[in-house]
Each structure stands twice: as structure tokens, then as C-alpha cells.
Design an enzyme around this catalytic site. Sequence first.
Site, PDB file in Angstrom:
ATOM      1  N   LYS A   1       0.870  -1.185   0.000  1.00 24.87           N
ATOM      2  CA  LYS A   1       0.000   0.000   0.000  1.00 24.87           C
ATOM      3  C   LYS A   1       0.900   1.225   0.000  1.00 24.87           C
ATOM      4  CE  LYS A   1      -2.136   1.622   3.806  1.00 24.87           C
ATOM      5  NZ  LYS A   1      -1.882   3.057   3.787  1.00 24.87           N
TER       6      LYS A   1
ATOM      7  N   GLY B   1      -3.601  -0.608  11.613  1.00 22.69           N
ATOM      8  CA  GLY B   1      -3.526  -0.362  13.055  1.00 22.69           C
ATOM      9  C   GLY B   1      -2.698  -1.413  13.778  1.00 22.69           C
TER      10      GLY B   1
ATOM     11  N   ASP C   1      -3.250   4.320  -1.621  1.00 29.46           N
ATOM     12  CA  ASP C   1      -4.055   4.821  -0.498  1.00 29.46           C
ATOM     13  C   ASP C   1      -4.055   6.345  -0.543  1.00 29.46           C
ATOM     14  OD1 ASP C   1      -5.330   5.411   1.828  1.00 29.46           O
ATOM     15  OD2 ASP C   1      -3.851   4.492   3.156  1.00 29.46           O
ATOM     16  N   PHE C   2      -4.897   6.884  -1.429  1.00 31.18           N
ATOM     17  CA  PHE C   2      -5.012   8.345  -1.529  1.00 31.18           C
ATOM     18  C   PHE C   2      -6.247   8.851  -0.788  1.00 31.18           C
ATOM     19  CE2 PHE C   2      -2.408   8.255  -5.701  1.00 31.18           C
ATOM     20  CZ  PHE C   2      -1.241   8.242  -4.960  1.00 31.18           C
ATOM     21  N   LYS C   3      -6.962   7.947  -0.136  1.00 29.03           N
ATOM     22  CA  LYS C   3      -8.157   8.339   0.625  1.00 29.03           C
ATOM     23  C   LYS C   3      -8.886   9.472  -0.091  1.00 29.03           C
ATOM     24  CE  LYS C   3      -6.506   6.738   5.092  1.00 29.03           C
ATOM     25  NZ  LYS C   3      -5.076   6.453   4.763  1.00 29.03           N
TER      26      LYS C   3
ATOM     27  N   ALA D   1     -11.323  12.027  -1.732  1.00 26.42           N
ATOM     28  CA  ALA D   1     -12.514  12.673  -1.149  1.00 26.42           C
ATOM     29  C   ALA D   1     -12.831  13.927  -1.963  1.00 26.42           C
ATOM     30  CB  ALA D   1     -12.262  13.030   0.315  1.00 26.42           C
ATOM     31  N   ASP D   2     -13.423  13.722  -3.157  1.00 26.41           N
ATOM     32  CA  ASP D   2     -13.686  14.890  -4.011  1.00 26.41           C
ATOM     33  C   ASP D   2     -14.981  14.679  -4.794  1.00 26.41           C
ATOM     34  OD1 ASP D   2     -13.186  17.342  -5.438  1.00 26.41           O
ATOM     35  OD2 ASP D   2     -11.053  17.032  -5.038  1.00 26.41           O
TER      36      ASP D   2
ATOM     37  N   ARG E   1       4.819   1.013  10.057  1.00 24.63           N
ATOM     38  CA  ARG E   1       6.054   1.291  10.807  1.00 24.63           C
ATOM     39  C   ARG E   1       6.665   0.070  11.461  1.00 24.63           C
ATOM     40  NH1 ARG E   1       3.172   6.019  14.001  1.00 24.63           N
ATOM     41  NH2 ARG E   1       1.413   4.722  13.311  1.00 24.63           N
TER      42      ARG E   1
ATOM     43  N   ASN F   1     -16.284  13.997 -10.802  1.00 29.38           N
ATOM     44  CA  ASN F   1     -15.395  14.189 -11.951  1.00 29.38           C
ATOM     45  C   ASN F   1     -13.932  14.126 -11.545  1.00 29.38           C
ATOM     46  OD1 ASN F   1     -14.985  14.964 -14.843  1.00 29.38           O
ATOM     47  ND2 ASN F   1     -13.948  16.684 -13.840  1.00 29.38           N
TER      48      ASN F   1
HETATM   49  O1  C5P Z   1       2.593   2.654  10.493  1.00 30.90           O
HETATM   50  P1  C5P Z   1       1.212   2.085  10.649  1.00 30.90           P
HETATM   51  O2  C5P Z   1       1.206   0.568  10.704  1.00 30.90           O
HETATM   52  O3  C5P Z   1       0.445   2.711  11.759  1.00 30.90           O
HETATM   53  O4  C5P Z   1       0.485   2.467   9.258  1.00 30.90           O
HETATM   54  C1  C5P Z   1      -0.891   2.313   9.069  1.00 30.90           C
HETATM   55  C2  C5P Z   1      -1.230   2.662   7.633  1.00 30.90           C
HETATM   56  O5  C5P Z   1      -2.612   2.476   7.411  1.00 30.90           O
HETATM   57  C3  C5P Z   1      -0.932   4.092   7.262  1.00 30.90           C
HETATM   58  O6  C5P Z   1      -0.578   4.095   5.880  1.00 30.90           O
HETATM   59  C4  C5P Z   1      -2.246   4.805   7.458  1.00 30.90           C
HETATM   60  O7  C5P Z   1      -2.367   5.928   6.622  1.00 30.90           O
HETATM   61  C5  C5P Z   1      -3.220   3.729   7.025  1.00 30.90           C
HETATM   62  N1  C5P Z   1      -4.576   3.807   7.545  1.00 30.90           N
HETATM   63  C6  C5P Z   1      -4.871   3.792   8.901  1.00 30.90           C
HETATM   64  N2  C5P Z   1      -6.183   3.835   9.316  1.00 30.90           N
HETATM   65  C7  C5P Z   1      -7.169   3.860   8.413  1.00 30.90           C
HETATM   66  C8  C5P Z   1      -6.893   3.856   7.051  1.00 30.90           C
HETATM   67  C9  C5P Z   1      -5.570   3.819   6.655  1.00 30.90           C
HETATM   68  O8  C5P Z   1      -3.955   3.721   9.735  1.00 30.90           O
HETATM   69  N3  C5P Z   1      -8.419   3.779   8.781  1.00 30.90           N
END
Ligand code: C5P
Length: 212
Positions: free
Chosen positions: A31, A170, A58-60, A62-63, A192, A66
Site C-alpha cells: 500500500k 492499526g 491509499d489516496f483516501k 474525497a472529491d 512502521r 469528476n
Molecule cells: O505505520 P502504521 O502501521 O500505523 O500504518 C498504518 C497505515 O494504514 C498508514 O498508511 C495509514 O495511513 C493507514 N490507515 C490507517 N487507518 C485507516 C486507514 C488507513 O492507519 N483507517
Amino acid sequence: MAELLLALDVKGREEAARVALACEGELDAIKIGYPLVLSTGLGIVKELAKANIPIIADFKVADIPNTNALICEEVFAAGCSGIITHAFCGSDSLLAIVDGAHDHGGSAFVVCEMSHPGALDFLSGANAERMAKMAKESGADGIIAPATRPDRTAVLRSVIGGSMKIYSPGVGAQGAQPEDVKKYVDGIIVGRAIYESADPGKAAHEFRVRAL
Ligand code: C5P
């Protein structure tokens, strides 16, 4: 049994290549998001795709519809196989992403509930359940739901049923464990705890085994 998706939120081509190479054979998808793409450009997708695993943007998003459709064109032309979008802009915006992804042979995943504490302000509870329902109605391929709140992910699973995927971030740095959530989801997302590890390949291997 859940897949392992690496959240490759590093900066720069060299660091991305180092981590991706170290994790080769351990991942089901990578991702990518703003930290990597803003520091390297979308060309990074072609480089990462050499590892022969799906790259999810993962650009989330939100627009308006178009703009969402235009974003899809760029993401899939770059070689991504999936895109992550927000749902709170409404069903027309969401449909533009789902149709845009499917038109390009890709997949669309919808953020329903986020994993961080601030998600409780808006992106949780009844709002999350409404978005999960809308994701299902839109024909999306899956949703994003938090490993940090497995009880909520279980609720969202019951809203969407068994035919859509759930990818769950998470795990690791935000405190959740693969075992907390793997029975509800199709994949865990780890960032991470892998890419900041002294041995990313070993860390990825351990998460993969624990997600089985
Ligand atoms: O480093 P870590 O394991 O916390 O990264 C979690 C990844 O998941 C990040 O890229 C974060 O932007 C993404 N993410 C998140 N919670 C969401 C959607 C995406 O932590 N609901």
C-alpha cells in the site's frame, strides 16, 4: 487466515526499494500513499510492481465525482491495481471511484472507520456503518476497518457480509495485534512495525505467520 499488506510510508526511491526488497516473498500487497508518492512521483509504482505483487494507492480520495474519476485514470495508468477512497463525500463520488477502478480492471476499497483515536470524532459508529452499507451498494471490492477496534470491525463485517474484503490497519505501531482482528478480515495492514524495524524482512515474516 489474513493476508499481509505493507504500508510503505517511507520517503524516497532508495528507501522504498530497500524495504520492498527486504520483504520480498512475505507480502500479499504493498500500500502506497502520500508520503512515498509526494517524495518520488507516481513512477514509483512501476518500480515496486517489479516485485510482482499488487500495489494499492491509499489516496483516501474525497472529491467530486469528476475529480475522483480523473484521479482513478492516473492511479491505474501508473500501474496500481487498487485504490482507497473515502465515502463521506456521498454515493456519487464513491461510485465514480468504484466505476473508475473497475473500468481499468482494478479494485476499490472504502475507508469506513479509521484506526486512530480521532476517528471517534466522525469516522466511526453509525457513520461508519452507513458508509459500509453504501460501500456494499456501490459495488466496491472491500472496506478499510480498524484493527485497533476489533469489535467495530466485527460490526462492519456483519454490515457488508462475507463477499467483500476487509483490510485492517492499526497493527503494530498503533497497538493492535494480528490475532485481535484476523478472524474478521482478509488482510492486515502494517507500516512502521515493518519498515522501521532493523530487519524488515524478518518483521514481515513474523506478521505474515501471525496473520495465518
Ligand atoms: O505505520 P502504521 O502501521 O500505523 O500504518 C498504518 C497505515 O494504514 C498508514 O498508511 C495509514 O495511513 C493507514 N490507515 C490507517 N487507518 C485507516 C486507514 C488507513 O492507519 N483507517
